[in-house]
Design an enzyme around this catalytic site. Structure first.
Site, PDB file in Angstrom:
ATOM      1  N   ASN A  95      -4.410   9.363   1.180  1.00 57.63           N
ATOM      2  CA  ASN A  95      -5.266   8.197   1.546  1.00 57.63           C
ATOM      3  C   ASN A  95      -6.314   8.420   2.453  1.00 57.63           C
ATOM      4  O   ASN A  95      -6.187   9.144   3.454  1.00 57.63           O
ATOM      5  CB  ASN A  95      -4.277   7.041   1.892  1.00 57.63           C
ATOM      6  CG  ASN A  95      -3.812   7.202   3.234  1.00 57.63           C
ATOM      7  OD1 ASN A  95      -3.183   8.285   3.558  1.00 57.63           O
ATOM      8  ND2 ASN A  95      -3.397   5.951   4.062  1.00 57.63           N
ATOM      9  N   VAL A  96      -7.478   7.965   1.957  1.00 58.22           N
ATOM     10  CA  VAL A  96      -8.816   8.015   2.684  1.00 58.22           C
ATOM     11  C   VAL A  96      -9.212   6.643   2.811  1.00 58.22           C
ATOM     12  O   VAL A  96      -9.792   5.757   2.163  1.00 58.22           O
ATOM     13  CB  VAL A  96      -9.721   8.884   2.148  1.00 58.22           C
ATOM     14  CG1 VAL A  96     -10.953   8.946   2.841  1.00 58.22           C
ATOM     15  CG2 VAL A  96      -9.237  10.114   1.725  1.00 58.22           C
ATOM     16  N   GLU A  97      -9.095   6.119   4.272  1.00 57.36           N
ATOM     17  CA  GLU A  97      -9.415   4.623   4.792  1.00 57.36           C
ATOM     18  C   GLU A  97     -11.123   4.329   5.017  1.00 57.36           C
ATOM     19  O   GLU A  97     -11.910   5.581   5.070  1.00 57.36           O
ATOM     20  CB  GLU A  97      -8.517   4.154   5.842  1.00 57.36           C
ATOM     21  CG  GLU A  97      -7.327   3.874   5.341  1.00 57.36           C
ATOM     22  CD  GLU A  97      -6.135   3.270   6.341  1.00 57.36           C
ATOM     23  OE1 GLU A  97      -6.693   3.314   7.349  1.00 57.36           O
ATOM     24  OE2 GLU A  97      -5.068   3.109   6.031  1.00 57.36           O
ATOM     25  N   CYS A 117      -6.437   4.961  -1.978  1.00 56.85           N
ATOM     26  CA  CYS A 117      -5.009   5.181  -1.911  1.00 56.85           C
ATOM     27  C   CYS A 117      -4.767   6.637  -2.049  1.00 56.85           C
ATOM     28  O   CYS A 117      -5.585   7.560  -2.592  1.00 56.85           O
ATOM     29  CB  CYS A 117      -4.248   4.579  -2.804  1.00 56.85           C
ATOM     30  SG  CYS A 117      -3.868   2.677  -2.365  1.00 56.85           S
ATOM     31  N   GLU A 155      -2.941   8.101  -4.016  1.00 56.12           N
ATOM     32  CA  GLU A 155      -3.091   8.192  -5.645  1.00 56.12           C
ATOM     33  C   GLU A 155      -4.241   8.488  -6.239  1.00 56.12           C
ATOM     34  O   GLU A 155      -4.538   9.213  -7.300  1.00 56.12           O
ATOM     35  CB  GLU A 155      -2.311   7.138  -6.227  1.00 56.12           C
ATOM     36  CG  GLU A 155      -0.620   6.914  -5.974  1.00 56.12           C
ATOM     37  CD  GLU A 155      -0.473   6.197  -4.810  1.00 56.12           C
ATOM     38  OE1 GLU A 155      -1.538   6.044  -3.968  1.00 56.12           O
ATOM     39  OE2 GLU A 155       0.744   5.995  -4.641  1.00 56.12           O
ATOM     40  N   CYS A 174       1.157   1.444  -5.405  1.00 56.64           N
ATOM     41  CA  CYS A 174       0.796  -0.076  -5.303  1.00 56.64           C
ATOM     42  C   CYS A 174       0.608  -0.292  -6.722  1.00 56.64           C
ATOM     43  O   CYS A 174       0.394   0.715  -7.655  1.00 56.64           O
ATOM     44  CB  CYS A 174      -0.372  -0.415  -4.670  1.00 56.64           C
ATOM     45  SG  CYS A 174      -1.892   0.080  -5.096  1.00 56.64           S
ATOM     46  N   CYS A 223      -2.275   1.665  -8.432  1.00 56.83           N
ATOM     47  CA  CYS A 223      -2.011   3.046  -8.641  1.00 56.83           C
ATOM     48  C   CYS A 223      -1.234   3.303  -9.585  1.00 56.83           C
ATOM     49  O   CYS A 223      -1.350   4.286 -10.291  1.00 56.83           O
ATOM     50  CB  CYS A 223      -1.674   3.622  -7.146  1.00 56.83           C
ATOM     51  SG  CYS A 223      -2.935   3.669  -5.897  1.00 56.83           S
TER      52      CYS A 223
END
Ligand SMILES: O=c1ccn([C@H]2C[C@H](O)[C@@H](CO)O2)c(=O)[nH]1
Ligand SMILES: [Zn+2]
Length: 132
Positions: free
Chosen positions: A47-49, A58, A60, A91, A94
């Site tokens: 994940n990359v926020e 996410c 995925e 989620c 995804c």
């Protein structure tokens, strides 16, 4: 490569490695994902926020990008893990992303054991729902 060839320990280990690359300063909830591709490759994502929280990718999402960049393919098996190495359910968004690239009989390691794509996303929207 078919769903009977899956080494779930190897796939979970790849997801755990990817989780260590996560950028999750806001949620502090790192996630790693790994997929076995039909040609035998294992591809991963994390994940990359973003400071604009809703733009978060996410694990995925980045995995699917890696899949396509690496030449594409179909996902035979999938696993994702949280910061403690526990299985995590993708989620809803995804699940749809993964559905697009599923191999027939694709399996997912979930909190309740190994499940098929059809079990985690029944009656999925797909190309069959688009006009010819
Ligand atoms: O399947 C999931 C569920 C959550 N997240 C991420 C999004 C966000 O960065 C953090 C908390 O929701 O976990 C994923 O990457 N994959
Ligand atoms: Zn997601």
């Amino acid at each position: 490569m078919s769903s009977s060839d899956v080494d779930w320990d190897v796939l979970r280990a790849a997801a755990t490695d990817a989780m260590q690359r996560a950028y999750a300063p806001y949620s502090r909830f790192p996630v790693g994902a790994a997929a076995l591709v039909d040609d035998g490759r294992i591809i991963t994502g994390c994940n990359v926020e973003n400071a604009s929280y809703g733009l978060t990718l996410c694990a995925e999402c980045t995995l699917v990008g890696q899949l396509q960049l690496g030449g594409g393919g179909r996902i035979v098996a999938f696993a994702c893990v949280d910061g403690e190495g526990n299985a995590l359910m993708p989620c809803g968004r995804c699940r749809q992303l993964l559905y697009e690239f599923r191999a027939p009989g694709m399996l997912l390691a979930t909190v309740s054991g190994v499940r098929t794509m059809d079990e985690v996303l029944p009656d999925a929207f797909g190309p069959q729902n688009l006009p010819a």
